[in-house]
Design a protein around this motif. Structure first.
Motif, PDB file in Angstrom:
ATOM      1  N   VAL A  65      -3.505   3.724  -1.149  1.00 45.94           N
ATOM      2  CA  VAL A  65      -3.994   2.911  -2.257  1.00 45.94           C
ATOM      3  C   VAL A  65      -3.020   1.775  -2.544  1.00 45.94           C
ATOM      4  O   VAL A  65      -1.864   1.801  -2.112  1.00 45.94           O
ATOM      5  CB  VAL A  65      -4.200   3.752  -3.540  1.00 45.94           C
ATOM      6  CG1 VAL A  65      -5.263   4.809  -3.340  1.00 45.94           C
ATOM      7  CG2 VAL A  65      -2.897   4.378  -3.998  1.00 45.94           C
ATOM      8  N   LYS A  66      -3.494   0.807  -3.301  1.00 45.16           N
ATOM      9  CA  LYS A  66      -2.629  -0.291  -3.736  1.00 45.16           C
ATOM     10  C   LYS A  66      -1.560   0.254  -4.673  1.00 45.16           C
ATOM     11  O   LYS A  66      -1.765   1.271  -5.350  1.00 45.16           O
ATOM     12  CB  LYS A  66      -3.440  -1.349  -4.467  1.00 45.16           C
ATOM     13  CG  LYS A  66      -4.421  -2.079  -3.599  1.00 45.16           C
ATOM     14  CD  LYS A  66      -5.182  -3.099  -4.411  1.00 45.16           C
ATOM     15  CE  LYS A  66      -6.205  -3.811  -3.546  1.00 45.16           C
ATOM     16  NZ  LYS A  66      -6.998  -4.779  -4.328  1.00 45.16           N
ATOM     17  N   LYS A  67      -0.445  -0.442  -4.741  1.00 45.33           N
ATOM     18  CA  LYS A  67       0.639  -0.017  -5.618  1.00 45.33           C
ATOM     19  C   LYS A  67       0.181   0.060  -7.068  1.00 45.33           C
ATOM     20  O   LYS A  67       0.544   0.987  -7.791  1.00 45.33           O
ATOM     21  CB  LYS A  67       1.830  -0.961  -5.489  1.00 45.33           C
ATOM     22  CG  LYS A  67       3.020  -0.525  -6.328  1.00 45.33           C
ATOM     23  CD  LYS A  67       4.190  -1.453  -6.206  1.00 45.33           C
ATOM     24  CE  LYS A  67       5.394  -1.009  -6.987  1.00 45.33           C
ATOM     25  NZ  LYS A  67       5.184  -0.523  -8.326  1.00 45.33           N
ATOM     26  N   ALA A  68      -0.647  -0.887  -7.493  1.00 38.98           N
ATOM     27  CA  ALA A  68      -1.134  -0.890  -8.883  1.00 38.98           C
ATOM     28  C   ALA A  68      -1.933   0.380  -9.183  1.00 38.98           C
ATOM     29  O   ALA A  68      -1.790   0.972 -10.259  1.00 38.98           O
ATOM     30  CB  ALA A  68      -1.983  -2.129  -9.139  1.00 38.98           C
ATOM     31  N   THR A  69      -2.759   0.814  -8.239  1.00 32.39           N
ATOM     32  CA  THR A  69      -3.547   2.038  -8.417  1.00 32.39           C
ATOM     33  C   THR A  69      -2.633   3.249  -8.499  1.00 32.39           C
ATOM     34  O   THR A  69      -2.792   4.109  -9.372  1.00 32.39           O
ATOM     35  CB  THR A  69      -4.557   2.204  -7.262  1.00 32.39           C
ATOM     36  OG1 THR A  69      -5.408   1.059  -7.231  1.00 32.39           O
ATOM     37  CG2 THR A  69      -5.379   3.470  -7.416  1.00 32.39           C
ATOM     38  N   PHE A  70      -1.660   3.303  -7.607  1.00 32.75           N
ATOM     39  CA  PHE A  70      -0.714   4.414  -7.622  1.00 32.75           C
ATOM     40  C   PHE A  70       0.048   4.455  -8.945  1.00 32.75           C
ATOM     41  O   PHE A  70       0.238   5.528  -9.532  1.00 32.75           O
ATOM     42  CB  PHE A  70       0.261   4.292  -6.450  1.00 32.75           C
ATOM     43  CG  PHE A  70       1.236   5.432  -6.361  1.00 32.75           C
ATOM     44  CD1 PHE A  70       0.869   6.626  -5.762  1.00 32.75           C
ATOM     45  CD2 PHE A  70       2.501   5.321  -6.907  1.00 32.75           C
ATOM     46  CE1 PHE A  70       1.752   7.691  -5.700  1.00 32.75           C
ATOM     47  CE2 PHE A  70       3.384   6.377  -6.856  1.00 32.75           C
ATOM     48  CZ  PHE A  70       3.013   7.566  -6.239  1.00 32.75           C
ATOM     49  N   MET A 113       0.847  -1.184   0.000  1.00 34.32           N
ATOM     50  CA  MET A 113       0.000   0.000   0.000  1.00 34.32           C
ATOM     51  C   MET A 113       0.892   1.247   0.000  1.00 34.32           C
ATOM     52  O   MET A 113       1.915   1.279   0.658  1.00 34.32           O
ATOM     53  CB  MET A 113      -0.907   0.002   1.215  1.00 34.32           C
ATOM     54  CG  MET A 113      -1.827  -1.222   1.321  1.00 34.32           C
ATOM     55  SD  MET A 113      -3.017  -1.327   0.017  1.00 34.32           S
ATOM     56  CE  MET A 113      -4.404  -0.566   0.772  1.00 34.32           C
ATOM     57  N   ILE A 114       0.440   2.241  -0.748  1.00 33.63           N
ATOM     58  CA  ILE A 114       1.207   3.481  -0.910  1.00 33.63           C
ATOM     59  C   ILE A 114       0.306   4.672  -0.582  1.00 33.63           C
ATOM     60  O   ILE A 114      -0.862   4.702  -0.958  1.00 33.63           O
ATOM     61  CB  ILE A 114       1.736   3.615  -2.351  1.00 33.63           C
ATOM     62  CG1 ILE A 114       2.684   2.461  -2.664  1.00 33.63           C
ATOM     63  CG2 ILE A 114       2.412   4.949  -2.573  1.00 33.63           C
ATOM     64  CD1 ILE A 114       3.194   2.456  -4.079  1.00 33.63           C
ATOM     65  N   MET A 173       1.203  16.483  -2.953  1.00 35.58           N
ATOM     66  CA  MET A 173       1.725  16.985  -4.219  1.00 35.58           C
ATOM     67  C   MET A 173       1.163  16.188  -5.397  1.00 35.58           C
ATOM     68  O   MET A 173       0.774  16.774  -6.411  1.00 35.58           O
ATOM     69  CB  MET A 173       3.260  16.924  -4.236  1.00 35.58           C
ATOM     70  CG  MET A 173       3.816  17.538  -5.482  1.00 35.58           C
ATOM     71  SD  MET A 173       5.493  18.141  -5.527  1.00 35.58           S
ATOM     72  CE  MET A 173       6.526  16.966  -4.839  1.00 35.58           C
ATOM     73  N   VAL A 174       1.102  14.875  -5.257  1.00 37.00           N
ATOM     74  CA  VAL A 174       0.545  14.037  -6.324  1.00 37.00           C
ATOM     75  C   VAL A 174      -0.944  14.343  -6.491  1.00 37.00           C
ATOM     76  O   VAL A 174      -1.442  14.458  -7.612  1.00 37.00           O
ATOM     77  CB  VAL A 174       0.774  12.539  -6.033  1.00 37.00           C
ATOM     78  CG1 VAL A 174       0.015  11.659  -7.014  1.00 37.00           C
ATOM     79  CG2 VAL A 174       2.259  12.211  -6.061  1.00 37.00           C
ATOM     80  N   LEU A 175      -1.645  14.504  -5.387  1.00 36.29           N
ATOM     81  CA  LEU A 175      -3.070  14.817  -5.442  1.00 36.29           C
ATOM     82  C   LEU A 175      -3.316  16.152  -6.142  1.00 36.29           C
ATOM     83  O   LEU A 175      -4.196  16.261  -6.998  1.00 36.29           O
ATOM     84  CB  LEU A 175      -3.668  14.828  -4.033  1.00 36.29           C
ATOM     85  CG  LEU A 175      -5.157  15.129  -3.934  1.00 36.29           C
ATOM     86  CD1 LEU A 175      -5.988  14.120  -4.722  1.00 36.29           C
ATOM     87  CD2 LEU A 175      -5.586  15.152  -2.471  1.00 36.29           C
ATOM     88  N   LEU A 176      -2.521  17.150  -5.806  1.00 38.63           N
ATOM     89  CA  LEU A 176      -2.664  18.459  -6.453  1.00 38.63           C
ATOM     90  C   LEU A 176      -2.368  18.378  -7.946  1.00 38.63           C
ATOM     91  O   LEU A 176      -3.051  18.991  -8.758  1.00 38.63           O
ATOM     92  CB  LEU A 176      -1.746  19.488  -5.786  1.00 38.63           C
ATOM     93  CG  LEU A 176      -2.174  19.958  -4.407  1.00 38.63           C
ATOM     94  CD1 LEU A 176      -1.092  20.836  -3.776  1.00 38.63           C
ATOM     95  CD2 LEU A 176      -3.491  20.684  -4.452  1.00 38.63           C
ATOM     96  N   GLU A 177      -1.349  17.611  -8.310  1.00 38.30           N
ATOM     97  CA  GLU A 177      -1.003  17.437  -9.725  1.00 38.30           C
ATOM     98  C   GLU A 177      -2.142  16.743 -10.469  1.00 38.30           C
ATOM     99  O   GLU A 177      -2.498  17.124 -11.583  1.00 38.30           O
ATOM    100  CB  GLU A 177       0.294  16.628  -9.846  1.00 38.30           C
ATOM    101  CG  GLU A 177       0.776  16.443 -11.247  1.00 38.30           C
ATOM    102  CD  GLU A 177       1.359  17.691 -11.876  1.00 38.30           C
ATOM    103  OE1 GLU A 177       1.589  17.676 -13.096  1.00 38.30           O
ATOM    104  OE2 GLU A 177       1.577  18.686 -11.176  1.00 38.30           O
ATOM    105  N   LEU A 178      -2.716  15.735  -9.833  1.00 42.67           N
ATOM    106  CA  LEU A 178      -3.843  15.008 -10.424  1.00 42.67           C
ATOM    107  C   LEU A 178      -5.037  15.940 -10.646  1.00 42.67           C
ATOM    108  O   LEU A 178      -5.628  15.971 -11.729  1.00 42.67           O
ATOM    109  CB  LEU A 178      -4.235  13.845  -9.513  1.00 42.67           C
ATOM    110  CG  LEU A 178      -5.382  12.957  -9.951  1.00 42.67           C
ATOM    111  CD1 LEU A 178      -5.055  12.256 -11.258  1.00 42.67           C
ATOM    112  CD2 LEU A 178      -5.687  11.935  -8.872  1.00 42.67           C
TER     113      LEU A 178
END
Length: 65
Positions: A48-53, A1-2, A7-12
């Motif tokens: 989230v799961k690594k695959a989702t990330f 899980m990650i 920062m990633v959320l803002l970029e998304l």
């Protein structure tokens, strides 16, 4: 899980806003459930799961090319 960083959320959110796409369209482009995406975007889910990330990260990277 990650954990999804702020920062990633803002970029998304920024990329989604620039493209003016719905959560459903983002779901189709990333292969992630729209329910999961909605929870991520509203901050209800940040682990989230690594695959989702990886899917989110790949979408963000594709958009930069």
């Amino acid at each position: 899980m990650i954990e999804i960083s702020n920062m990633v959320l803002l970029e998304l959110k920024r990329k989604r806003g620039e493209k003016n796409i719905s959560v459903t369209k983002l779901s189709a482009q990333t292969g992630i459930s729209r329910w999961t995406l909605a929870d991520i975007l509203t901050g209800k889910k940040n682990i989230v799961k690594k695959a989702t990330f990886d899917k989110l990260n790949n979408w963000l990277q594709e958009e930069k090319k």
